[in-house]
Design a protein around this motif. Structure first.
Motif, PDB file in Angstrom:
ATOM      1  N   GLY A 128       0.804  -1.237   0.000  1.00 11.23           N
ATOM      2  CA  GLY A 128       0.000   0.000   0.000  1.00 11.23           C
ATOM      3  C   GLY A 128       0.828   1.274   0.000  1.00 11.23           C
ATOM      4  O   GLY A 128       0.305   2.358   0.287  1.00 11.23           O
ATOM      5  N   THR A 129       2.098   1.163  -0.354  1.00  7.87           N
ATOM      6  CA  THR A 129       2.974   2.349  -0.286  1.00  7.87           C
ATOM      7  C   THR A 129       2.507   3.462  -1.218  1.00  7.87           C
ATOM      8  O   THR A 129       2.653   4.640  -0.890  1.00  7.87           O
ATOM      9  N   ARG A 130       1.943   3.091  -2.356  1.00 10.97           N
ATOM     10  CA  ARG A 130       1.516   4.147  -3.295  1.00 10.97           C
ATOM     11  C   ARG A 130       0.318   4.884  -2.742  1.00 10.97           C
ATOM     12  O   ARG A 130       0.205   6.105  -2.868  1.00 10.97           O
ATOM     13  N   ALA A 131      -0.572   4.152  -2.073  1.00  9.30           N
ATOM     14  CA  ALA A 131      -1.715   4.819  -1.422  1.00  9.30           C
ATOM     15  C   ALA A 131      -1.215   5.734  -0.307  1.00  9.30           C
ATOM     16  O   ALA A 131      -1.728   6.830  -0.096  1.00  9.30           O
ATOM     17  N   ALA A 132      -0.180   5.287   0.398  1.00  9.19           N
ATOM     18  CA  ALA A 132       0.329   6.059   1.543  1.00  9.19           C
ATOM     19  C   ALA A 132       0.825   7.435   1.122  1.00  9.19           C
ATOM     20  O   ALA A 132       0.666   8.414   1.853  1.00  9.19           O
ATOM     21  N   VAL A 133       1.406   7.517  -0.068  1.00 10.64           N
ATOM     22  CA  VAL A 133       1.956   8.803  -0.522  1.00 10.64           C
ATOM     23  C   VAL A 133       0.841   9.847  -0.619  1.00 10.64           C
ATOM     24  O   VAL A 133       0.974  10.971  -0.133  1.00 10.64           O
ATOM     25  N   SER A 134      -0.281   9.461  -1.203  1.00 13.05           N
ATOM     26  CA  SER A 134      -1.359  10.457  -1.334  1.00 13.05           C
ATOM     27  C   SER A 134      -2.110  10.653  -0.012  1.00 13.05           C
ATOM     28  O   SER A 134      -2.712  11.701   0.213  1.00 13.05           O
ATOM     29  N   LEU A 139      -4.254  13.829   4.523  1.00 19.32           N
ATOM     30  CA  LEU A 139      -4.327  14.041   5.977  1.00 19.32           C
ATOM     31  C   LEU A 139      -3.763  15.400   6.372  1.00 19.32           C
ATOM     32  O   LEU A 139      -4.232  16.014   7.340  1.00 19.32           O
ATOM     33  N   SER A 140      -2.794  15.885   5.636  1.00 17.31           N
ATOM     34  CA  SER A 140      -2.264  17.223   5.919  1.00 17.31           C
ATOM     35  C   SER A 140      -3.345  18.261   5.684  1.00 17.31           C
ATOM     36  O   SER A 140      -3.520  19.195   6.473  1.00 17.31           O
ATOM     37  N   GLU A 141      -4.092  18.123   4.601  1.00 17.70           N
ATOM     38  CA  GLU A 141      -5.169  19.072   4.318  1.00 17.70           C
ATOM     39  C   GLU A 141      -6.254  18.990   5.393  1.00 17.70           C
ATOM     40  O   GLU A 141      -6.882  19.984   5.755  1.00 17.70           O
ATOM     41  N   LEU A 142      -6.440  17.776   5.923  1.00 13.54           N
ATOM     42  CA  LEU A 142      -7.447  17.590   6.975  1.00 13.54           C
ATOM     43  C   LEU A 142      -6.994  18.194   8.305  1.00 13.54           C
ATOM     44  O   LEU A 142      -7.792  18.371   9.221  1.00 13.54           O
ATOM     45  N   GLY A 143      -5.720  18.514   8.416  1.00 14.69           N
ATOM     46  CA  GLY A 143      -5.243  19.176   9.635  1.00 14.69           C
ATOM     47  C   GLY A 143      -4.520  18.262  10.597  1.00 14.69           C
ATOM     48  O   GLY A 143      -3.838  18.727  11.501  1.00 14.69           O
ATOM     49  N   CYS A 144      -4.676  16.938  10.439  1.00 12.49           N
ATOM     50  CA  CYS A 144      -3.996  16.006  11.355  1.00 12.49           C
ATOM     51  C   CYS A 144      -2.710  15.552  10.675  1.00 12.49           C
ATOM     52  O   CYS A 144      -2.688  14.581   9.939  1.00 12.49           O
ATOM     53  N   LEU A 145      -1.636  16.253  10.935  1.00 19.84           N
ATOM     54  CA  LEU A 145      -0.385  16.015  10.211  1.00 19.84           C
ATOM     55  C   LEU A 145       0.146  14.613  10.493  1.00 19.84           C
ATOM     56  O   LEU A 145       0.262  14.214  11.652  1.00 19.84           O
ATOM     57  N   PRO A 146       0.480  13.865   9.434  1.00 23.17           N
ATOM     58  CA  PRO A 146       1.010  12.509   9.649  1.00 23.17           C
ATOM     59  C   PRO A 146       2.426  12.553  10.216  1.00 23.17           C
ATOM     60  O   PRO A 146       3.238  13.378   9.805  1.00 23.17           O
TER      61      PRO A 146
END
Ligand code: FMN
Length: 217
Positions: A128-134, A139-146
Protein backbone atom coordinates in the motif's frame (compact mmCIF):
# COMPACT_ATOMS: atom_id res chain seq x y z
CA UNK A 1 -1.28 11.84 30.43
CA UNK A 2 -2.94 8.96 28.58
CA UNK A 3 -3.63 9.96 24.99
CA UNK A 4 -6.82 8.85 23.36
CA UNK A 5 -6.44 7.57 19.81
CA UNK A 6 -9.08 6.77 17.19
CA UNK A 7 -8.11 3.88 14.92
CA UNK A 8 -9.89 4.17 11.56
CA UNK A 9 -10.34 0.83 9.79
CA UNK A 10 -10.39 1.79 6.11
CA UNK A 11 -12.19 -1.18 4.60
CA UNK A 12 -15.86 -2.03 4.34
CA UNK A 13 -15.30 -4.95 1.97
CA UNK A 14 -17.05 -7.55 4.12
CA UNK A 15 -17.76 -10.03 1.31
CA UNK A 16 -16.97 -10.89 -2.30
CA UNK A 17 -13.77 -11.23 -4.27
CA UNK A 18 -10.85 -10.93 -4.10
CA UNK A 19 -10.38 -13.12 -1.05
CA UNK A 20 -9.56 -12.73 1.72
CA UNK A 21 -11.89 -9.87 2.59
CA UNK A 22 -11.30 -7.16 5.15
CA UNK A 23 -7.62 -7.80 5.63
CA UNK A 24 -7.78 -4.38 7.25
CA UNK A 25 -9.48 -5.84 10.32
CA UNK A 26 -6.34 -7.89 11.00
CA UNK A 27 -4.06 -4.88 10.61
CA UNK A 28 -6.36 -2.86 12.84
CA UNK A 29 -6.20 -5.56 15.54
CA UNK A 30 -2.41 -5.32 15.47
CA UNK A 31 -2.51 -1.52 15.89
CA UNK A 32 -5.04 -1.75 18.73
CA UNK A 33 -2.92 -4.37 20.48
CA UNK A 34 0.34 -2.38 20.18
CA UNK A 35 -1.33 0.83 21.40
CA UNK A 36 -3.00 -0.97 24.34
CA UNK A 37 0.41 -2.34 25.35
CA UNK A 38 1.64 1.25 25.56
CA UNK A 39 -1.26 2.25 27.83
CA UNK A 40 -2.92 4.30 25.09
CA UNK A 41 -6.73 4.50 25.12
CA UNK A 42 -8.11 3.41 21.75
CA UNK A 43 -11.40 3.29 19.92
CA UNK A 44 -11.78 1.61 16.55
CA UNK A 45 -13.89 3.41 13.97
CA UNK A 46 -15.37 0.95 11.50
CA UNK A 47 -17.04 2.50 8.43
CA UNK A 48 -19.43 -0.46 8.27
CA UNK A 49 -20.83 0.57 11.65
CA UNK A 50 -21.19 4.27 10.87
CA UNK A 51 -24.59 5.02 9.36
CA UNK A 52 -23.36 7.83 7.10
CA UNK A 53 -26.12 9.17 4.85
CA UNK A 54 -26.02 8.76 1.08
CA UNK A 55 -25.80 10.72 -1.14
CA UNK A 56 -22.78 12.36 0.42
CA UNK A 57 -23.23 15.61 2.32
CA UNK A 58 -20.59 16.94 4.71
CA UNK A 59 -21.65 17.44 8.32
CA UNK A 60 -21.08 21.20 8.24
CA UNK A 61 -23.60 21.49 5.37
CA UNK A 62 -26.43 20.57 7.78
CA UNK A 63 -25.91 23.66 9.96
CA UNK A 64 -24.76 23.81 13.57
CA UNK A 65 -25.89 20.92 15.76
CA UNK A 66 -28.31 19.50 13.19
CA UNK A 67 -26.44 16.62 11.58
CA UNK A 68 -27.50 12.98 11.39
CA UNK A 69 -26.96 11.25 14.72
CA UNK A 70 -24.23 8.92 13.42
CA UNK A 71 -22.17 11.80 12.04
CA UNK A 72 -22.68 13.98 15.11
CA UNK A 73 -21.52 11.10 17.29
CA UNK A 74 -18.41 10.48 15.21
CA UNK A 75 -17.69 14.22 15.12
CA UNK A 76 -17.66 14.20 18.94
CA UNK A 77 -15.28 11.24 18.95
CA UNK A 78 -12.95 13.01 16.48
CA UNK A 79 -13.15 16.26 18.48
CA UNK A 80 -12.19 14.58 21.75
CA UNK A 81 -9.41 12.35 20.39
CA UNK A 82 -5.74 13.31 20.71
CA UNK A 83 -4.61 11.56 17.54
CA UNK A 84 -5.59 9.17 14.77
CA UNK A 85 -4.38 5.98 13.16
CA UNK A 86 -5.52 5.87 9.53
CA UNK A 87 -5.47 2.32 8.17
CA UNK A 88 -6.05 1.85 4.48
CA UNK A 89 -5.73 -0.85 1.85
CA UNK A 90 -4.48 0.19 -1.56
CA UNK A 91 -7.19 0.24 -4.23
CA UNK A 92 -5.88 1.21 -7.65
CA UNK A 93 -2.88 2.88 -6.04
CA UNK A 94 -5.02 5.13 -3.84
CA UNK A 95 -6.41 5.03 -0.32
CA UNK A 96 -9.72 3.26 0.05
CA UNK A 97 -12.90 5.16 -0.82
CA UNK A 98 -14.43 3.83 2.43
CA UNK A 99 -11.87 5.84 4.42
CA UNK A 100 -11.77 8.97 2.28
CA UNK A 101 -15.57 9.10 2.06
CA UNK A 102 -15.93 8.81 5.83
CA UNK A 103 -13.27 11.44 6.56
CA UNK A 104 -14.65 13.83 3.94
CA UNK A 105 -17.78 14.25 6.08
CA UNK A 106 -15.81 16.28 8.62
CA UNK A 107 -14.14 19.64 8.46
CA UNK A 108 -10.51 20.12 9.30
CA UNK A 109 -11.38 22.03 12.47
CA UNK A 110 -12.13 18.70 14.21
CA UNK A 111 -8.73 17.20 13.34
CA UNK A 112 -6.53 20.28 13.59
CA UNK A 113 -3.50 20.41 15.87
CA UNK A 114 -3.47 16.64 16.31
CA UNK A 115 -1.21 14.05 14.67
CA UNK A 116 -2.06 11.02 12.59
CA UNK A 117 -0.25 7.83 11.64
CA UNK A 118 -0.50 6.25 8.21
CA UNK A 119 -0.83 2.45 8.13
CA UNK A 120 -1.31 0.73 4.78
CA UNK A 121 -1.40 -2.87 3.64
CA UNK A 122 -2.13 -5.02 0.63
CA UNK A 123 -2.49 -8.61 -0.44
CA UNK A 124 0.38 -8.07 -2.87
CA UNK A 125 4.02 -7.08 -2.48
CA UNK A 126 3.94 -3.29 -2.15
CA UNK A 127 2.04 -2.98 1.12
CA UNK A 128 0.00 0.00 0.00
CA UNK A 129 2.97 2.35 -0.29
CA UNK A 130 1.52 4.15 -3.30
CA UNK A 131 -1.72 4.82 -1.42
CA UNK A 132 0.33 6.06 1.54
CA UNK A 133 1.96 8.80 -0.52
CA UNK A 134 -1.36 10.46 -1.33
CA UNK A 135 -2.68 9.85 2.20
CA UNK A 136 0.04 12.19 3.46
CA UNK A 137 -1.39 15.00 1.32
CA UNK A 138 -4.98 14.15 2.23
CA UNK A 139 -4.33 14.04 5.98
CA UNK A 140 -2.26 17.22 5.92
CA UNK A 141 -5.17 19.07 4.32
CA UNK A 142 -7.45 17.59 6.98
CA UNK A 143 -5.24 19.18 9.63
CA UNK A 144 -4.00 16.01 11.36
CA UNK A 145 -0.39 16.02 10.21
CA UNK A 146 1.01 12.51 9.65
CA UNK A 147 4.08 11.54 11.66
CA UNK A 148 7.15 10.79 9.56
CA UNK A 149 7.25 7.01 10.06
CA UNK A 150 4.65 4.86 8.34
CA UNK A 151 3.62 1.21 8.49
CA UNK A 152 3.23 -0.80 5.27
CA UNK A 153 2.23 -4.46 5.38
CA UNK A 154 2.70 -6.44 2.15
CA UNK A 155 1.05 -9.86 1.87
CA UNK A 156 -0.95 -9.03 5.00
CA UNK A 157 -2.77 -12.37 4.75
CA UNK A 158 0.56 -14.15 5.29
CA UNK A 159 1.50 -11.97 8.27
CA UNK A 160 -1.78 -12.03 10.21
CA UNK A 161 -4.35 -14.69 11.08
CA UNK A 162 -8.05 -13.98 10.76
CA UNK A 163 -8.04 -13.13 14.48
CA UNK A 164 -5.29 -10.53 14.02
CA UNK A 165 -2.49 -12.56 15.66
CA UNK A 166 0.74 -13.34 13.83
CA UNK A 167 0.82 -16.49 11.76
CA UNK A 168 3.19 -19.27 12.82
CA UNK A 169 6.69 -18.64 11.50
CA UNK A 170 6.21 -14.87 11.36
CA UNK A 171 8.76 -12.89 13.38
CA UNK A 172 6.23 -11.14 15.62
CA UNK A 173 8.86 -9.26 17.65
CA UNK A 174 10.25 -7.73 14.49
CA UNK A 175 6.79 -6.70 13.28
CA UNK A 176 5.94 -5.29 16.71
CA UNK A 177 9.10 -3.18 16.57
CA UNK A 178 8.19 -1.96 13.11
CA UNK A 179 4.66 -0.97 14.20
CA UNK A 180 6.06 0.66 17.34
CA UNK A 181 8.34 3.03 15.43
CA UNK A 182 5.28 4.73 13.94
CA UNK A 183 2.93 4.32 16.90
CA UNK A 184 5.54 5.66 19.35
CA UNK A 185 5.92 8.76 17.19
CA UNK A 186 2.13 9.11 17.19
CA UNK A 187 1.93 8.78 20.97
CA UNK A 188 4.72 11.35 21.46
CA UNK A 189 3.09 13.92 19.20
CA UNK A 190 -0.39 13.21 20.62
CA UNK A 191 0.82 13.94 24.14
CA UNK A 192 2.81 17.02 23.09
CA UNK A 193 -0.03 18.48 21.04
CA UNK A 194 -2.57 17.82 23.82
CA UNK A 195 -0.43 19.77 26.30
CA UNK A 196 0.02 22.60 23.83
CA UNK A 197 -3.72 22.77 23.05
CA UNK A 198 -4.37 23.20 26.79
CA UNK A 199 -1.90 26.03 27.23
CA UNK A 200 -1.88 27.85 23.89
CA UNK A 201 -3.93 31.02 23.66
CA UNK A 202 -2.99 32.02 20.15
CA UNK A 203 -4.34 29.20 17.95
CA UNK A 204 -5.15 30.50 14.49
CA UNK A 205 -8.89 30.20 13.87
CA UNK A 206 -9.98 27.08 12.02
CA UNK A 207 -11.31 27.31 8.49
CA UNK A 208 -14.94 26.32 9.06
CA UNK A 209 -17.31 27.09 6.20
CA UNK A 210 -16.30 30.10 4.17
CA UNK A 211 -13.21 30.35 1.93
CA UNK A 212 -12.67 33.96 3.08
CA UNK A 213 -11.65 32.49 6.44
CA UNK A 214 -8.39 31.44 4.81
CA UNK A 215 -7.35 35.11 4.80
CA UNK A 216 -5.71 34.64 1.43
CA UNK A 217 -4.87 38.02 -0.15
C1 FMN B 1 -10.89 -2.44 -6.13
C2 FMN B 1 -9.59 -3.03 -5.69
C3 FMN B 1 -8.41 -2.45 -6.13
C4 FMN B 1 -7.18 -2.95 -5.69
N1 FMN B 1 -6.04 -2.32 -6.05
C5 FMN B 1 -4.85 -2.71 -5.52
C6 FMN B 1 -3.68 -1.94 -5.75
O1 FMN B 1 -3.68 -0.93 -6.41
N2 FMN B 1 -2.53 -2.36 -5.18
C7 FMN B 1 -2.47 -3.49 -4.39
O2 FMN B 1 -1.40 -3.81 -3.88
N3 FMN B 1 -3.58 -4.23 -4.16
C8 FMN B 1 -4.77 -3.86 -4.69
N4 FMN B 1 -5.91 -4.58 -4.42
C9 FMN B 1 -5.82 -5.81 -3.62
C10 FMN B 1 -5.92 -5.51 -2.14
O3 FMN B 1 -4.62 -5.30 -1.63
C11 FMN B 1 -6.55 -6.67 -1.37
O4 FMN B 1 -7.78 -7.02 -1.97
C12 FMN B 1 -6.78 -6.35 0.10
O5 FMN B 1 -7.31 -7.50 0.72
C13 FMN B 1 -7.73 -5.18 0.27
O6 FMN B 1 -7.95 -4.88 1.65
P1 FMN B 1 -9.35 -5.27 2.37
O7 FMN B 1 -9.48 -6.76 2.25
O8 FMN B 1 -9.16 -4.84 3.80
O9 FMN B 1 -10.44 -4.52 1.69
C14 FMN B 1 -7.14 -4.08 -4.84
C15 FMN B 1 -8.34 -4.68 -4.43
C16 FMN B 1 -9.55 -4.14 -4.82
C17 FMN B 1 -10.82 -4.76 -4.31
Amino acid sequence: MTPSILVFLGSERVSGAPLPTRLGARVSSACLRRLADKGVATTQIDPVEVDAPHPFKPLFAYGAGKGPEALDHLADQIRHADGYVMISPEYNHLMSPALSDLLNHFGSSLFSYKPSAIVTYSAGQWGGTRAAVSMRTFLSELGCLPVSAMVHVPHAQDVFHEDGGYRPGVDGDRWDGYFDRTLDQLRWWSEAAARQRCSATDLPKAFVTNPTERNAP
